[in-house]
Motif scaffolding. Structure first.
Motif, PDB file in Angstrom:
ATOM      1  N   ALA B  46       0.834  -1.211   0.000  1.00 52.21           N
ATOM      2  CA  ALA B  46       0.000   0.000   0.000  1.00 52.21           C
ATOM      3  C   ALA B  46       0.868   1.261   0.000  1.00 52.21           C
ATOM      4  CB  ALA B  46      -0.931  -0.005   1.212  1.00 52.21           C
ATOM      5  N   ARG B  51      -1.094   4.303  -1.784  1.00 50.46           N
ATOM      6  CA  ARG B  51      -2.407   4.317  -1.138  1.00 50.46           C
ATOM      7  C   ARG B  51      -2.284   4.644   0.346  1.00 50.46           C
ATOM      8  NH1 ARG B  51      -7.054   2.701  -2.991  1.00 50.46           N
ATOM      9  NH2 ARG B  51      -7.219   2.216  -5.201  1.00 50.46           N
ATOM     10  N   LEU B  52      -1.152   4.300   0.932  1.00 51.37           N
ATOM     11  CA  LEU B  52      -0.888   4.623   2.333  1.00 51.37           C
ATOM     12  C   LEU B  52       0.162   5.725   2.332  1.00 51.37           C
ATOM     13  CD1 LEU B  52      -1.721   3.642   5.158  1.00 51.37           C
ATOM     14  CD2 LEU B  52       0.182   2.045   5.106  1.00 51.37           C
ATOM     15  N   THR B  53      -0.230   6.915   2.756  1.00 49.86           N
ATOM     16  CA  THR B  53       0.664   8.075   2.599  1.00 49.86           C
ATOM     17  C   THR B  53       1.094   8.700   3.915  1.00 49.86           C
ATOM     18  OG1 THR B  53      -1.255   9.535   2.371  1.00 49.86           O
ATOM     19  CG2 THR B  53      -0.312   8.644   0.342  1.00 49.86           C
TER      20      THR B  53
END
Lengths: 375, 153
Positions: B46, B51-53
């Motif tokens: 991710a 998508r994971l920031t």
């Protein structure tokens, strides 16, 4: 001579705007100057990093050889964008571009005239800030691309399928929204990506009347995208707009992209209903259009592609050439076929032929070629 | 002779164990990153798929990648992200146009570790065969077969 000065003026505007982007970006970077980062490797297409700031862009040179009308060689896009990630609340993004600059201003059309177009213009495509929230939520405010379909959101020439853009991907709806938006991207991709947006006033830094059909004073909508894979998806869009004449429009659309080995199939369809307020001449109460585009990749470099489009909406080929034209009756049908060569992922050469096979042409029949680069 | 067999088995076991660990990929981060648990393979994917920031403390995640020709990137791309390089580049270019910066590229393991030591929030990966590098924290040890390559979405 006057023509040359007009070109220089446009180029000067572009240079000024580009400089402004760089200065703004570097200014944002200075906020974190104490975190001097070691240089990272430049990857074509992924820009230059200066601290927390990324500077990137793309260009597209297009040769248009329609069977009828003026042949042109133009710089369709010279786009620069800058983004910075300074913290949860400060994540600005800005994109400005020089577009429609005819590089052969002395070329005459079949009618002997130059069409009075092709001087190029500088536009502000996007200017917004993101507030990044936990769990995949983002609040965005400013001028942004309206998420109607996929093509409008990734419309950079090196990223899209063909040189000529199907009308379904940009005609008859607001391509931009200036206001507030909330985005949701599930980190684990279990739930669909969602974006809602609201523009309560006129578009900020709108394109001039001479090159766009409509100006909107209210835009609101929703886009839901179901990821099917890394690049594959199915998306649904709704948008409600009110233009400056008071015509209210409700749009619903669907778009998709699906890959099966070397074959990719993508497409989009939109349908809109339009109000007919008293005193305003609106020849249509319903518009619709759709395209479907197969492509086949021989390898990472060579591919062939095509699309078929059916379009029943406002405007004809005269409008697509930059001239505001009256809505015409009938349903346009266009077929396009071409091939692409990518010497590297950030660069693509394309050659394609578009044929109008029915109805009034929304795009002119002819040969088109382009060279597009992400940097 | 019989007394030597158990010893040989132990030695072979140790050898295979060491080989297996040599094939692992270590996910390492700047010491500013503090997690109460190891990252899962899904978390790492991710991060690199943008998508994971954000880390749990709210700081931005800065993913770092190796150059496209590196063997460890090939294994990471296929074994952890379950993608191929060509598709990922297209994906990252699209995400970049949408305003999400792709992973930063560093041309060597040493350059990657130097970057991660100096940049808060950064995270990268190295081959697990060389032990735990100094000056970084290990967020995960992911078993990835040495033959992992290619792959598709």
């Amino acid at each position: 001579m006057a023509m040359i000065f007009r070109h220089l003026s446009r180029l000067a505007q572009a240079a000024w705007l580009s400089g402004a982007i760089v200065v703004a970006a570097l200014g944002a970077g200075a906020a974190r100057a104490q975190e001097a980062e070691p240089a990272d490797s430049y990857v074509p297409g992924q820009g230059f990093n200066v601290g927390p700031v990324n500077l990137a862009g793309y260009s597209s040179l297009v040769a248009s050889l329609p069977d009828q009308g003026r042949k042109t060689l133009s710089l369709e896009d010279l786009s620069l964008y800058a983004s910075a990630h300074v913290g949860i609340f400060v994540n600005p993004f800005m994109e400005a571009e020089l577009t429609g600059l005819n590089l052969l201003p002395w070329a005459k059309g079949d009618d002997g005239g130059d069409g009075g177009k092709g001087h190029g213009y500088v536009v502000l495509e996007r200017l917004y800030d993101d507030v990044q929230l936990p769990d995949g939520f983002t609040i965005r405010f400013g001028k942004m691309l309206a998420p109607v379909g996929d093509w409008n959101q990734i419309h950079a020439a090196p990223l899209v399928l063909s040189t000529v853009r199907p009308a379904a991907t940009y005609r008859g709806f607001s391509q931009y929204a200036t206001g507030l938006s909330v985005l949701y991207n599930d980190p684990e991709a279990r739930w669909p990506d969602v974006q809602v947006y609201w523009q309560p006033m006129d578009e900020f830094s709108a394109r001039p009347d001479s090159i766009v059909d409509d100006h909107y004073r209210l835009v609101e909508g929703l886009h839901v995208s179901f990821p099917l894979g890394l690049l594959d998806k199915v998306g649904f869009s709704v948008q409600r707009t009110i233009d400056r004449l008071g015509v209210e429009q409700h749009l619903a659309g669907v778009d998709f992209r699906y890959t099966m080995g070397p074959v990719t199939l993508q497409g989009e369809g939109v349908v809109s209903s339009l109000s007919q307020p008293a005193g305003v001449q609106t020849p249509r109460s319903l518009e619709w259009s759709a395209y479907v585009a197969p492509s086949y990749a021989f390898d990472d470099r060579w591919s062939i592609y095509g699309w078929y489009e059916i379009y029943d909406g406002r405007g004809t080929a005269s409008a697509s050439a930059g001239q505001a034209g009256p809505a015409s009756d009938g349903t346009a049908q266009d077929v396009l076929a071409g091939f692409a060569f990518r010497p590297q992922p950030a660069m693509v050469f394309r050659l394609e032929y578009l044929l109008n096979v029915g109805g009034p042409p929304v795009n002119p029949t002819g040969l088109f070629a382009s060279w597009s680069v992400l940097f | 002779m019989r007394r030597r067999r158990p010893l040989l088995a132990v030695l072979i076991g140790l050898f295979l164990s060491d080989m297996a660990r040599g094939e692992d990929i270590l996910v390492v981060a700047n010491p500013s990153v503090t997690l109460g648990h190891p990252l899962s393979t899904g978390d790492v994917a991710a991060i690199y798929l943008l998508r994971l920031t954000l880390w749990p403390d709210g700081n931005a995640i800065i993913p770092v990648n190796r150059e496209i020709s590196s063997e460890v990137r090939t294994r990471f791309t296929a074994g952890v992200l379950h993608q191929d390089n060509a598709s990922l580049i297209v994906y990252w270019n699209e995400m970049h146009f949408k305003g999400k910066a792709p992973p930063v590229v560093q041309e060597s393991e040493q350059a990657l570790l130097t970057f991660i030591r100096r940049v808060p929030g950064s995270v990268g990966y190295v081959s697990g065969g060389g032990g735990v590098p100094e000056g970084v924290v290990v967020l995960a040890r992911l078993p990835v077969a040495a033959g992992s390559g290619g792959g598709g979405p």
